[in-house]
Design a protein around this motif. Structure first.
Motif, PDB file in Angstrom:
ATOM      1  N   GLU A   1    -162.973 -94.102 -68.770  1.00 34.79           N
ATOM      2  CA  GLU A   1    -163.853 -95.115 -69.363  1.00 34.79           C
ATOM      3  C   GLU A   1    -163.183 -95.801 -70.545  1.00 34.79           C
ATOM      4  N   LYS A   2    -162.406 -95.060 -71.331  1.00 34.40           N
ATOM      5  CA  LYS A   2    -161.656 -95.663 -72.443  1.00 34.40           C
ATOM      6  C   LYS A   2    -160.637 -96.671 -71.922  1.00 34.40           C
ATOM      7  N   LYS A   3    -159.941 -96.303 -70.850  1.00 37.95           N
ATOM      8  CA  LYS A   3    -158.949 -97.221 -70.272  1.00 37.95           C
ATOM      9  C   LYS A   3    -159.629 -98.464 -69.704  1.00 37.95           C
ATOM     10  N   LEU A   4    -160.774 -98.297 -69.084  1.00 40.31           N
ATOM     11  CA  LEU A   4    -161.484 -99.438 -68.519  1.00 40.31           C
ATOM     12  C   LEU A   4    -162.050-100.344 -69.617  1.00 40.31           C
ATOM     13  N   GLU A   5    -162.441 -99.753 -70.726  1.00 41.51           N
ATOM     14  CA  GLU A   5    -162.889-100.555 -71.879  1.00 41.51           C
ATOM     15  C   GLU A   5    -161.709-101.354 -72.446  1.00 41.51           C
ATOM     16  N   ALA A   6    -160.546-100.709 -72.556  1.00 39.33           N
ATOM     17  CA  ALA A   6    -159.353-101.418 -73.026  1.00 39.33           C
ATOM     18  C   ALA A   6    -159.005-102.546 -72.060  1.00 39.33           C
ATOM     19  N   TYR A   7    -159.116-102.283 -70.778  1.00 46.81           N
ATOM     20  CA  TYR A   7    -158.860-103.313 -69.764  1.00 46.81           C
ATOM     21  C   TYR A   7    -159.743-104.531 -70.012  1.00 46.81           C
ATOM     22  N   ARG A   8    -161.023-104.294 -70.195  1.00 44.02           N
ATOM     23  CA  ARG A   8    -161.975-105.400 -70.387  1.00 44.02           C
ATOM     24  C   ARG A   8    -161.589-106.232 -71.614  1.00 44.02           C
ATOM     25  N   LEU A   9    -161.224-105.577 -72.693  1.00 46.41           N
ATOM     26  CA  LEU A   9    -160.830-106.287 -73.911  1.00 46.41           C
ATOM     27  C   LEU A   9    -159.493-107.009 -73.740  1.00 46.41           C
ATOM     28  N   TYR A  10    -158.546-106.342 -73.094  1.00 44.85           N
ATOM     29  CA  TYR A  10    -157.241-106.957 -72.871  1.00 44.85           C
ATOM     30  C   TYR A  10    -157.340-108.188 -71.980  1.00 44.85           C
ATOM     31  N   LYS A  11    -158.185-108.128 -70.953  1.00 41.80           N
ATOM     32  CA  LYS A  11    -158.341-109.287 -70.067  1.00 41.80           C
ATOM     33  C   LYS A  11    -158.839-110.505 -70.843  1.00 41.80           C
ATOM     34  N   ILE A  12    -159.779-110.292 -71.734  1.00 42.05           N
ATOM     35  CA  ILE A  12    -160.285-111.395 -72.561  1.00 42.05           C
ATOM     36  C   ILE A  12    -159.170-111.914 -73.462  1.00 42.05           C
TER      37      ILE A  12
ATOM     38  N   LYS B   1    -150.216-106.971 -69.848  1.00 35.92           N
ATOM     39  CA  LYS B   1    -150.431-107.592 -68.536  1.00 35.92           C
ATOM     40  C   LYS B   1    -150.178-106.584 -67.420  1.00 35.92           C
ATOM     41  N   ASN B   2    -149.131-105.784 -67.544  1.00 32.48           N
ATOM     42  CA  ASN B   2    -148.822-104.760 -66.543  1.00 32.48           C
ATOM     43  C   ASN B   2    -149.931-103.711 -66.465  1.00 32.48           C
ATOM     44  N   PHE B   3    -150.474-103.317 -67.623  1.00 30.62           N
ATOM     45  CA  PHE B   3    -151.593-102.367 -67.671  1.00 30.62           C
ATOM     46  C   PHE B   3    -152.785-102.919 -66.894  1.00 30.62           C
ATOM     47  N   CYS B   4    -153.132-104.169 -67.142  1.00 29.65           N
ATOM     48  CA  CYS B   4    -154.268-104.796 -66.457  1.00 29.65           C
ATOM     49  C   CYS B   4    -153.992-104.943 -64.961  1.00 29.65           C
ATOM     50  N   ASP B   5    -152.780-105.334 -64.610  1.00 30.45           N
ATOM     51  CA  ASP B   5    -152.424-105.476 -63.197  1.00 30.45           C
ATOM     52  C   ASP B   5    -152.513-104.138 -62.468  1.00 30.45           C
ATOM     53  N   ARG B   6    -152.090-103.077 -63.137  1.00 30.63           N
ATOM     54  CA  ARG B   6    -152.137-101.742 -62.528  1.00 30.63           C
ATOM     55  C   ARG B   6    -153.580-101.329 -62.236  1.00 30.63           C
ATOM     56  N   ILE B   7    -154.473-101.603 -63.172  1.00 32.56           N
ATOM     57  CA  ILE B   7    -155.884-101.282 -62.948  1.00 32.56           C
ATOM     58  C   ILE B   7    -156.452-102.157 -61.840  1.00 32.56           C
ATOM     59  N   ASP B   8    -156.118-103.443 -61.849  1.00 30.72           N
ATOM     60  CA  ASP B   8    -156.578-104.335 -60.774  1.00 30.72           C
ATOM     61  C   ASP B   8    -156.135-103.808 -59.406  1.00 30.72           C
ATOM     62  N   GLN B   9    -154.888-103.388 -59.301  1.00 34.57           N
ATOM     63  CA  GLN B   9    -154.364-102.877 -58.032  1.00 34.57           C
ATOM     64  C   GLN B   9    -155.074-101.592 -57.613  1.00 34.57           C
ATOM     65  N   ALA B  10    -155.306-100.701 -58.569  1.00 34.29           N
ATOM     66  CA  ALA B  10    -155.989 -99.435 -58.262  1.00 34.29           C
ATOM     67  C   ALA B  10    -157.410 -99.693 -57.778  1.00 34.29           C
ATOM     68  N   VAL B  11    -158.113-100.597 -58.436  1.00 37.04           N
ATOM     69  CA  VAL B  11    -159.492-100.915 -58.053  1.00 37.04           C
ATOM     70  C   VAL B  11    -159.516-101.544 -56.659  1.00 37.04           C
ATOM     71  N   GLU B  12    -158.534-102.374 -56.355  1.00 34.17           N
ATOM     72  CA  GLU B  12    -158.460-103.009 -55.034  1.00 34.17           C
ATOM     73  C   GLU B  12    -158.326-101.993 -53.900  1.00 34.17           C
ATOM     74  N   GLU B  13    -157.775-100.826 -54.196  1.00 33.00           N
ATOM     75  CA  GLU B  13    -157.583 -99.789 -53.174  1.00 33.00           C
ATOM     76  C   GLU B  13    -158.865 -99.008 -52.877  1.00 33.00           C
ATOM     77  N   LEU B  14    -159.879 -99.165 -53.707  1.00 34.16           N
ATOM     78  CA  LEU B  14    -161.136 -98.430 -53.514  1.00 34.16           C
ATOM     79  C   LEU B  14    -161.940 -99.014 -52.354  1.00 34.16           C
ATOM     80  N   PRO B  15    -162.763 -98.185 -51.707  1.00 36.83           N
ATOM     81  CA  PRO B  15    -163.702 -98.715 -50.718  1.00 36.83           C
ATOM     82  C   PRO B  15    -164.654 -99.732 -51.372  1.00 36.83           C
ATOM     83  N   GLN B  16    -165.249-100.578 -50.564  1.00 30.92           N
ATOM     84  CA  GLN B  16    -166.046-101.708 -51.062  1.00 30.92           C
ATOM     85  C   GLN B  16    -167.145-101.292 -52.048  1.00 30.92           C
ATOM     86  N   LYS B  17    -167.931-100.282 -51.734  1.00 30.97           N
ATOM     87  CA  LYS B  17    -169.021 -99.881 -52.635  1.00 30.97           C
ATOM     88  C   LYS B  17    -168.491 -99.373 -53.968  1.00 30.97           C
ATOM     89  N   GLU B  18    -167.416 -98.618 -53.930  1.00 32.25           N
ATOM     90  CA  GLU B  18    -166.814 -98.104 -55.155  1.00 32.25           C
ATOM     91  C   GLU B  18    -166.223 -99.249 -55.971  1.00 32.25           C
TER      92      GLU B  18
END
Length: 124
Positions: free
Chosen positions: A20-31, A54-71
């Protein structure tokens, strides 16, 4: 994910909080990255290495893309969107999921997504 069942409640909570801390950082970094892209010369970002962010955000984007649709939907709505910090979990499972899901189903989807992301991102 079988490994999730082997973890203690305390381990699950610790991993979830770290993610959750990493996802919060992601949200702030994207802005910040969006604002920096609009900047006309001076550096707006409060961090030294824009490329690492940018690499941190891209890595999270890629990881989320690998999840099933509902997740992917749940993580996107609750943890990655700018509005996510203002949404309760109940709002996500009763108002945003179509059709709505139960609290138990939501928890199963969330936990599965969280532990897959933790694995993809090397959180242990």
């Amino acid at each position: 994910m079988e490994i999730v069942n082997l973890l203690s409640a305390a381990e699950k909570k610790r991993i979830r909080k770290e993610l959750e801390k990493k996802l919060e950082a992601y949200r702030l970094y994207k802005i910040a990255l969006l604002l920096d892209a609009d900047d006309t010369g001076s550096s707006f970002l409060l961090f030294d290495n824009r490329e690492a962010v940018k690499n941190f955000c891209d890595r999270i984007d890629q990881a989320v893309e690998e999840l099933p649709q509902k997740e992917r939907f749940l993580i996107g709505q609750k943890y990655l969107s700018p509005e996510g910090e203002y949404l309760s979990e109940k709002q996500v499972y009763t108002e945003l999921f179509n059709p709505p899901v139960s609290a138990v189903t939501y928890s199963k989807i969330r936990d599965s997504a969280m532990f897959k992301l933790a694995f993809f991102l090397g959180i242990d």
